[in-house]
Motif scaffolding. Structure first.
Motif, PDB file in Angstrom:
ATOM      1  N   TYR A  60       0.988  -1.080   0.296  1.00 20.19           N
ATOM      2  CA  TYR A  60       0.284   0.187  -0.367  1.00 20.19           C
ATOM      3  C   TYR A  60       0.935   0.967   0.246  1.00 20.19           C
ATOM      4  CZ  TYR A  60       0.558   0.053   4.998  1.00 20.19           C
ATOM      5  OH  TYR A  60       1.633   0.549   5.866  1.00 20.19           O
ATOM      6  N   GLU A  62       1.727   5.730   1.012  1.00 23.17           N
ATOM      7  CA  GLU A  62       0.926   6.189   2.433  1.00 23.17           C
ATOM      8  C   GLU A  62       0.552   7.869   1.466  1.00 23.17           C
ATOM      9  OE1 GLU A  62       4.085   7.767   5.747  1.00 23.17           O
ATOM     10  OE2 GLU A  62       4.449   8.288   4.153  1.00 23.17           O
ATOM     11  N   LYS A  65      -1.791  14.071   3.097  1.00 22.10           N
ATOM     12  CA  LYS A  65      -3.962  14.458   3.488  1.00 22.10           C
ATOM     13  C   LYS A  65      -4.360  15.369   2.546  1.00 22.10           C
ATOM     14  CE  LYS A  65      -4.208  14.715   8.666  1.00 22.10           C
ATOM     15  NZ  LYS A  65      -4.621  15.110  10.330  1.00 22.10           N
ATOM     16  N   ARG A  68      -5.606  12.103  -0.587  1.00 23.10           N
ATOM     17  CA  ARG A  68      -6.426  11.539  -0.431  1.00 23.10           C
ATOM     18  C   ARG A  68      -7.632  11.367  -1.621  1.00 23.10           C
ATOM     19  NH1 ARG A  68      -6.519  11.083   6.526  1.00 23.10           N
ATOM     20  NH2 ARG A  68      -3.681   9.959   6.398  1.00 23.10           N
ATOM     21  N   LYS A 101      -7.291   3.520  -2.736  1.00 24.26           N
ATOM     22  CA  LYS A 101      -8.027   5.054  -1.962  1.00 24.26           C
ATOM     23  C   LYS A 101      -6.889   4.400  -0.200  1.00 24.26           C
ATOM     24  CE  LYS A 101     -12.197   4.634  -4.421  1.00 24.26           C
ATOM     25  NZ  LYS A 101     -13.681   3.936  -4.319  1.00 24.26           N
ATOM     26  N   SER A 102      -7.559   5.544  -0.070  1.00 18.49           N
ATOM     27  CA  SER A 102      -6.400   5.877   1.935  1.00 18.49           C
ATOM     28  C   SER A 102      -7.313   5.144   2.236  1.00 18.49           C
ATOM     29  CB  SER A 102      -7.473   7.006   2.319  1.00 18.49           C
ATOM     30  OG  SER A 102      -7.159   7.175   4.000  1.00 18.49           O
ATOM     31  N   GLY A 103      -6.491   4.139   3.268  1.00 21.12           N
ATOM     32  CA  GLY A 103      -6.695   3.128   3.769  1.00 21.12           C
ATOM     33  C   GLY A 103      -6.327   1.325   3.107  1.00 21.12           C
ATOM     34  N   GLU A 104      -6.443   1.877   2.056  1.00 24.48           N
ATOM     35  CA  GLU A 104      -6.813   0.197   1.396  1.00 24.48           C
ATOM     36  C   GLU A 104      -5.342  -0.529   0.749  1.00 24.48           C
ATOM     37  OE1 GLU A 104      -9.375   0.593  -2.006  1.00 24.48           O
ATOM     38  OE2 GLU A 104     -11.133   0.877  -0.794  1.00 24.48           O
TER      39      GLU A 104
END
Length: 333
Positions: A60, A62, A65, A68, A101-104
């Motif tokens: 994944y 990084e 913010k 995103r 996507k964020s967190g995936e």
């Protein structure tokens, strides 16, 4: 006194080229390990190993913010190479246009148990940035050359002089056609052309230059670069021809640009050709990159037949450099 386990930072380091990442795992005796960040494209990436019933590999990026809403879209090949018992390889099907996507994360649960030393190998085929408003996402690796070209009126007009043959005074004869050009522009961009037109050479009196070792298409791309209006796809298509021309006519910035570009998409199909080009045209960074790709990243095992043919017919000094690198790597095992 409390005893702490010794941390070997090399266990977390991921080696990279512009598109390839390799994580060498020598001793995975825990249930979880996360790599140090490594840079591919415009992002920091991480690899994670998790072991429960199965070994699970995660990949994944990084995402800061502010970025995103524009996550990367990646196409890549991922495989695991066991360093024990005959170099067994597990290959995941090609991953195409995976949006992170964020967190995936990309998750691969290995069906085959794996122990001992192994390598996690990720070869990025393409990276895109998610386009706002649902527009077409463009590869980050198709940027660069054309973006660097100035869009000023002067440079636009210079390109127009070539494309519309405005007040040309020299004809270039390629192997299968001719192109009209300007002595002053050629002389300003190439010391070789400058010498042709300044000294008592036949080209000074003649209005024709013979470049019979280039096709009309490659010659057009060469002139387009000189006149600053080359299209990226034409540059990519004719890179090796442009490299030869840059070396022959001493256009150093073009030679540097070709070297940087050829380093970006090395793979098993082209690495030996590029290694020989690097040696022939004195491109040290490309040579090092090719040798590392073959030896340090173990790709030499994937092209054994081609490499054996290279050993039989290649340049002796170049073969010696590759062999020395192989011996150097073996000393580390």
């Amino acid at each position: 006194m409390v005893a702490f386990a010794r941390v070997n930072h090399a266990d977390y380091r991921v080696e990279t080229t512009s598109r390839l990442a390799q994580w060498r795992v020598d001793n995975f005796g825990f249930s979880y390990r996360k790599s140090d960040p490594f840079v591919i494209g415009k992002w920091n990436w991480y690899l994670v190993l998790e072991k429960n019933r199965k070994l699970v590999i995660k990949l994944y990026p990084e995402l800061p913010k502010l970025a995103r809403d524009f996550p990367p879209i990646a196409s890549f090949n991922i495989r695991v190479v066991s360093l024990l018992g005959g170099r067994k390889t597990l290959v995941h099907p090609e991953v195409k246009d995976k949006q992170f996507k964020s967190g995936e994360a990309f998750v691969w649960a290995l069906e085959v148990p794996l122990t001992g030393r192994f390598i996690v190998d990720v070869e990025f085929l393409d990276l895109k940035i998610t386009s706002p408003n649902g527009g077409v996402s463009c590869s980050i690796w198709s940027e660069g050359l054309t973006e660097k070209s100035s869009i000023s009126t002067a440079l636009t007009s210079l390109g127009k002089m070539l494309s519309e043959s405005i007040h040309t005074d020299i004809t270039i004869c390629a192997s299968n056609g001719t192109i009209e050009a300007h002595r002053a522009v050629l002389a300003a961009r190439s010391p070789v052309f400058h010498s042709m037109f300044s000294h008592d050479l036949k080209e000074k009196e003649m209005s024709v230059i013979n470049i019979s070792d280039m096709t009309i298409e490659a010659c057009q791309a060469f002139l387009s670069y000189i006149y600053t209006n080359i299209e990226h796809q034409d540059f990519i298509k004719h890179r090796l021809d442009l490299l030869r021309a840059a070396d022959k006519y001493d256009v150093l910035d073009l030679k540097d640009t070709c070297e940087e570009s050829l380093m970006e998409d090395i793979d098993t199909k082209n690495v030996l050709e590029r290694l020989q080009s690097a040696s022939m045209y004195r491109l040290p960074k490309l040579k090092v990159c090719c040798i590392q790709y073959l030896v340090k990243f173990g790709k030499i095992y994937d092209i054994r037949e081609e490499f054996n043919a290279f050993i039989q017919s290649g340049d002796r000094d170049l073969i010696g450099e590759v062999v020395n690198e192989i011996l150097s790597v073996w000393k580390g095992f």
